[in-house]
Design a protein around this motif. Structure first.
Motif, mmCIF file in Angstrom:
data_model
loop_
_atom_site.group_PDB
_atom_site.id
_atom_site.type_symbol
_atom_site.label_atom_id
_atom_site.label_comp_id
_atom_site.label_asym_id
_atom_site.label_seq_id
_atom_site.Cartn_x
_atom_site.Cartn_y
_atom_site.Cartn_z
ATOM 1 N N SER A 59 0.696 -1.216 0.000
ATOM 2 C CA SER A 59 -0.060 0.125 -0.049
ATOM 3 C C SER A 59 0.913 1.266 -0.210
ATOM 4 N N THR A 60 2.187 1.364 -0.404
ATOM 5 C CA THR A 60 2.954 2.213 -0.244
ATOM 6 C C THR A 60 3.619 2.712 -1.596
ATOM 7 N N GLU A 61 4.096 3.763 -2.061
ATOM 8 C CA GLU A 61 4.741 4.203 -3.257
ATOM 9 C C GLU A 61 5.826 3.463 -3.493
ATOM 10 N N SER A 62 6.756 3.057 -2.351
ATOM 11 C CA SER A 62 7.946 2.398 -2.464
ATOM 12 C C SER A 62 7.664 1.013 -2.951
ATOM 13 N N GLY A 63 6.421 0.404 -2.508
ATOM 14 C CA GLY A 63 6.034 -0.906 -2.949
ATOM 15 C C GLY A 63 5.708 -1.027 -4.515
ATOM 16 N N LEU A 64 5.191 0.282 -5.017
ATOM 17 C CA LEU A 64 4.915 0.471 -6.467
ATOM 18 C C LEU A 64 6.279 0.370 -7.187
ATOM 19 N N GLN A 65 7.120 1.246 -6.770
ATOM 20 C CA GLN A 65 8.557 1.364 -7.285
ATOM 21 C C GLN A 65 9.318 -0.036 -7.293
ATOM 22 N N ALA A 66 9.199 -0.781 -6.255
ATOM 23 C CA ALA A 66 9.961 -1.888 -5.990
ATOM 24 C C ALA A 66 9.305 -3.034 -7.315
ATOM 25 N N ALA A 67 7.977 -2.934 -7.324
ATOM 26 C CA ALA A 67 7.355 -4.162 -7.993
ATOM 27 C C ALA A 67 7.806 -3.630 -9.563
ATOM 28 N N LEU A 68 7.875 -2.432 -9.796
ATOM 29 C CA LEU A 68 8.221 -1.938 -11.190
ATOM 30 C C LEU A 68 9.484 -2.288 -11.469
ATOM 31 N N SER A 69 10.270 -2.223 -10.363
ATOM 32 C CA SER A 69 11.885 -2.343 -10.728
ATOM 33 C C SER A 69 12.026 -3.861 -11.063
ATOM 34 N N GLY A 70 11.125 -4.700 -10.107
ATOM 35 C CA GLY A 70 11.361 -6.015 -10.515
ATOM 36 C C GLY A 70 11.035 -6.540 -11.804
ATOM 37 N N ALA A 71 10.011 -5.708 -12.288
ATOM 38 C CA ALA A 71 9.500 -6.032 -13.773
ATOM 39 C C ALA A 71 10.530 -5.544 -14.930
ATOM 40 N N ASP A 72 10.975 -4.167 -14.454
ATOM 41 C CA ASP A 72 12.365 -3.898 -15.554
ATOM 42 C C ASP A 72 13.399 -5.050 -15.297
ATOM 43 N N ARG A 73 13.736 -5.559 -14.221
ATOM 44 C CA ARG A 73 14.872 -6.528 -14.081
ATOM 45 C C ARG A 73 14.624 -7.616 -14.741
ATOM 46 N N HIS A 74 13.047 -7.893 -14.569
ATOM 47 C CA HIS A 74 12.620 -9.236 -15.321
ATOM 48 C C HIS A 74 12.739 -9.253 -16.809
ATOM 49 N N LEU A 75 12.797 -8.145 -17.272
ATOM 50 C CA LEU A 75 13.072 -8.024 -18.833
ATOM 51 C C LEU A 75 14.411 -9.105 -19.075
ATOM 52 N N TYR A 117 2.452 5.174 -13.372
ATOM 53 C CA TYR A 117 2.978 3.769 -12.725
ATOM 54 C C TYR A 117 1.962 2.516 -13.670
ATOM 55 N N LEU A 118 0.984 2.821 -13.739
ATOM 56 C CA LEU A 118 -0.023 1.865 -14.330
ATOM 57 C C LEU A 118 0.390 1.719 -15.788
ATOM 58 N N GLY A 119 0.878 2.767 -16.388
ATOM 59 C CA GLY A 119 0.969 2.583 -17.769
ATOM 60 C C GLY A 119 2.360 1.631 -18.097
ATOM 61 N N ARG A 120 3.464 1.766 -17.128
ATOM 62 C CA ARG A 120 4.689 1.095 -17.270
ATOM 63 C C ARG A 120 4.311 -0.349 -16.977
ATOM 64 N N ALA A 121 3.278 -0.664 -16.044
ATOM 65 C CA ALA A 121 2.763 -2.015 -15.672
ATOM 66 C C ALA A 121 2.024 -2.500 -16.695
ATOM 67 N N TYR A 122 1.355 -1.747 -17.389
ATOM 68 C CA TYR A 122 0.534 -2.368 -18.759
ATOM 69 C C TYR A 122 1.664 -2.616 -19.796
ATOM 70 N N PHE A 123 2.743 -1.799 -19.869
ATOM 71 C CA PHE A 123 3.722 -2.156 -20.762
ATOM 72 C C PHE A 123 4.252 -3.662 -20.652
ATOM 73 N N HIS A 124 4.584 -3.802 -19.347
ATOM 74 C CA HIS A 124 5.356 -5.088 -18.979
ATOM 75 C C HIS A 124 4.332 -6.126 -19.099
ATOM 76 N N ARG A 125 2.970 -6.012 -18.874
ATOM 77 C CA ARG A 125 2.198 -7.215 -19.165
ATOM 78 C C ARG A 125 2.137 -7.400 -20.314
ATOM 79 N N ALA A 126 1.906 -6.428 -21.377
ATOM 80 C CA ALA A 126 1.723 -6.586 -22.753
ATOM 81 C C ALA A 126 2.901 -7.265 -23.257
ATOM 82 N N PHE A 127 4.446 -6.829 -22.815
ATOM 83 C CA PHE A 127 5.339 -7.607 -23.206
ATOM 84 C C PHE A 127 5.353 -9.091 -23.008
#
Length: 671
Positions: A43-59, A152-162
């Motif tokens: 429920s925190t912005e740091s959690g969002l950032q961490a999850a997106l960092s994980g997605a970036d890394r998972h590329l 944040y949502l748009g970046r997550a949509y990219f990762h899901r679409a990828f």
């Protein structure tokens, strides 16, 4: 390079914050089949950032498996299901060594080791899960502006679409997972690929509106607006929206400050890192463009999206010079006077000769993936001429390596310093152009004799350079730089060429291909209309060892069939049957299959080694899609997933969602 360091440190810190916030590592290390299971919330912005960092890394996992042996490559596995390569390890037995039609089954995901096709399924859904963690939790995060939340949502949509791009074009109809589940779900129904494509288009159109441009971001290596647009172009093409695809490609080319690199730039690694003089590199734009040190930064105006792979704590070795370079030094290779072709002389040896140090210049390969004759020669022909002036295929600059460019370094041989020969002096070829095994100096020509693009495969091996006794120069190792591209501007020109061709503007498509050819200093250019084969050939020339080939061929196969567009041979494919044929005859199938039949060694009925090594390379029309792994189908014990045509479990009566809205609505139904 400071901008890359910012991203690297951000990744490490963000993961630490996320682990503390979630009190669980389930999200970061999903259990087998965990896309059916609930996961953590935050429920925190740091959690969002961490999850997106994980997605970036998972590329990175889409391109580089964490395999220190360097014998398993996602890209190489992909290429053996295309027109470009076959499996090269002639001593590997069951690991995709020959008959893919026989070996590729829903159960083979558990038996084929490091060449595991099912990893694309598992890792893509893991990528989707990272994205869904952000999408599902954004409503719980308080205090964010609408703009920040949508970014944040748009970046997550990219990762899901990828992730779904790989799933749709490698597996066809697959389950739609659009959220973090609150209870386990084991009654999934697959969703039609056409419906998933439409959903991804809606998501990416949102992302394009809200994700900042690269010029507005403080670092490189994360999702930007430009990467969202490029992926959206691909989905537009798949959906038949060719005018929209062309318009978006033109916007990317004209309005985002992007420009093809057309001059030398960045770090000259051959000089700055003390490479031996064995293979002289005449510095040029193509060489510089593909140095990992030069890929990410404002100085590279061609960059759209890349993978930062430089931090020791999260570095994944990328051993390109081991996996893809031929086994030229193998025990069976001989000089014409019968001695071993090469001495592995480390720098600590008193016999060391820097001018004969091929190990450091091109690496010590084991030939895991063998490029076809087409990849080495045929694809470089334009107007009936093999264009060796093309910097992407030019051996005079050192960009491209031919086996005969190498020289023997066995100090005991009178051929020391002379160029390699495939055959003994005076050998006479058979009527079909092959040679008797007794006349071959490289008996295993599958694994030990082929050309390759050094500019794509060379990486400075930091670990081997530190040890003077080392004879194993393999690629990007810990402490080095293993960056790589995901997208760059050159691909946008290729996609626009496709969009123009599909709208009957073949001349405009030729113009786009010639833009890339001019940058590569080619001697041959397209002077009239082009066809889809010309475009796919130029994709190979520009993106070889860089993009995944199999899903691109499947995407184009779908477009041609659905729109009645002929291929380069005049074939028109039935939209009802292009992906539901089987057999190994040369007729029918899909465009993917026709490319393989024309350009690869499969189904030829003979060994490709002129030494007669038994390698029965076989692939079927039904291998267009990979099988959905049996393990995943069994885990869905209260429902039936779609299995692809030609594999055990295929049943055309199994229902699939044809509207993605219905699939999403069904996700909360657990019984």
């Amino acid at each position: 390079m400071k901008s890359i360091n910012i991203l690297r440190n951000g990744l490490t810190g963000a993961f630490a914050i996320f682990l503390m916030a979630s009190c669980s590592d389930d999200f970061l290390e999903p259990k087998p089949l965990s896309f059916y299971e609930p996961t953590v919330t935050f429920s925190t912005e740091s959690g969002l950032q961490a999850a997106l960092s994980g997605a970036d890394r998972h590329l990175r996992m889409n391109y580089i498996w964490d395999n220190r042996l360097g014998e398993g490559s996602p890209l190489g596995t992909d290429y053996i299901f295309s027109d470009l390569m076959v499996h090269g390890k002639t001593d590997a037995g069951g690991d995709y060594s020959d008959n893919l039609q026989r070996m590729l089954t829903p159960e083979s995901d558990q038996t084929l080791g490091s060449f595991c096709h099912s990893a694309f399924f598992t890792e893509s859904y893991r990528h989707v899960k990272y994205a869904n963690g952000v999408i599902s939790n954004i409503p719980r995060v308080e205090g964010l502006s609408e703009e920040t939340k949508n970014s944040y949502l748009g970046r997550a949509y990219f990762h899901r679409a990828f992730g779904y791009y790989t799933l749709v074009f490698c597996y066809g109809n697959v389950p739609m997972v659009s959220k973090v589940l609150e209870v386990p779900k084991q009654n999934y129904r697959s969703t039609a690929k056409e419906a998933i494509i439409k959903m991804m288009i809606e998501d990416l159109e949102f992302a394009v509106r809200w994700v900042p441009r690269q010029s507005e971001l403080p670092y490189y290596g994360t999702v930007n607006q430009e990467s969202c647009k490029l992926l959206l172009i691909k989905f537009y093409l798949a959906d038949g929206r060719f005018a929209d695809a062309e318009a978006m490609a033109t916007d990317l080319i004209d309005n985002h400050g992007l420009k093809l690199m057309d001059h030398e730039f960045g770090t000259d690694t051959t000089k700055d890192q003390g490479e031996p003089a064995t293979l002289a590199i005449t510095r040029n734009v193509i060489w510089d463009l593909h140095r990992p040190e030069n890929m990410m930064g404002s100085f590279n105006t061609e960059y759209i999206l890349g993978i930062a792979n430089v931090a020791e704590e999260s570095f994944v070795p990328n051993l390109t010079m081991r996996m893809y370079v031929p086994e030229y030094y193998g025990n069976t290779a001989r000089t014409p006077d019968g001695l071993p072709a090469f001495d592995q002389q480390p720098r600590s040896s008193r016999y060391y000769n820097q001018s004969a140090d091929w190990m450091r210049a091109i690496g010590v390969g084991i030939g895991c993936y063998r490029p076809t004759w087409f990849t080495q020669h045929g694809v470089w022909c334009v107007n009936g001429v093999e264009d060796t002036k093309d910097l992407r295929h030019n051996h005079e600059t050192g960009n491209w390596v031919r086996m005969e460019d190498l020289t023997y370094n066995n100090r005991r041989s009178r051929y020391k310093g002379k160029h390699l020969q495939l055959t003994k002096d005076g050998a006479v070829p058979n009527p079909d152009g092959t040679y008797a095994r007794k006349d071959l100096l490289y008996p295993d020509t599958i694994r030990g004799w082929y050309d390759f693009p050094n500019y794509k495969l060379y990486n400075y091996d930091v670990e081997a350079e530190k040890i003077k006794s080392s004879t194993q120069f393999q690629g990007a190792t810990i402490g080095g730089n293993g960056n790589r591209y995901v997208y760059r501007l050159a691909e946008v020109y290729l996609l626009r060429a496709e969009a123009r061709l599909y709208q009957k503007n073949a001349g405009g498509a030729a113009d786009d291909l010639n833009v890339l050819r001019r940058r590569a200093k080619c001697s041959e250019y397209y002077t009239g209309d082009v066809n889809i084969g010309d475009i796919m050939n130029e994709r190979t020339r520009e993106l070889l060892y860089e993009e995944f080939r199999h899903p691109e061929l499947v995407r184009v196969s779908m477009i041609l069939a659905n729109n009645g567009i002929p291929d380069e041979w005049g074939n028109v494919y039935d939209p009802q049957t292009w992906d539901k044929q089987q057999g190994t005859d040369r007729n029918g199938g899909s465009y993917w299959y026709q490319r393989i039949m024309h350009y690869n060694y499969y189904n030829r009925g003979y060994a490709i080694s002129t030494g007669g090594i038994s390698t029965e390379y076989v692939i079927g029309k039904e291998n267009l899609y990979y099988p959905v792994p049996r393990s995943h189908m069994d885990a869905n014990k209260n429902g039936r997933l779609w299995q692809n045509f030609g594999y055990t479990g295929y049943d055309p009566s199994i229902p699939v969602w044809t509207d993605w809205h219905d699939a999403v609505a069904d996700e909360d139904r657990t019984e």
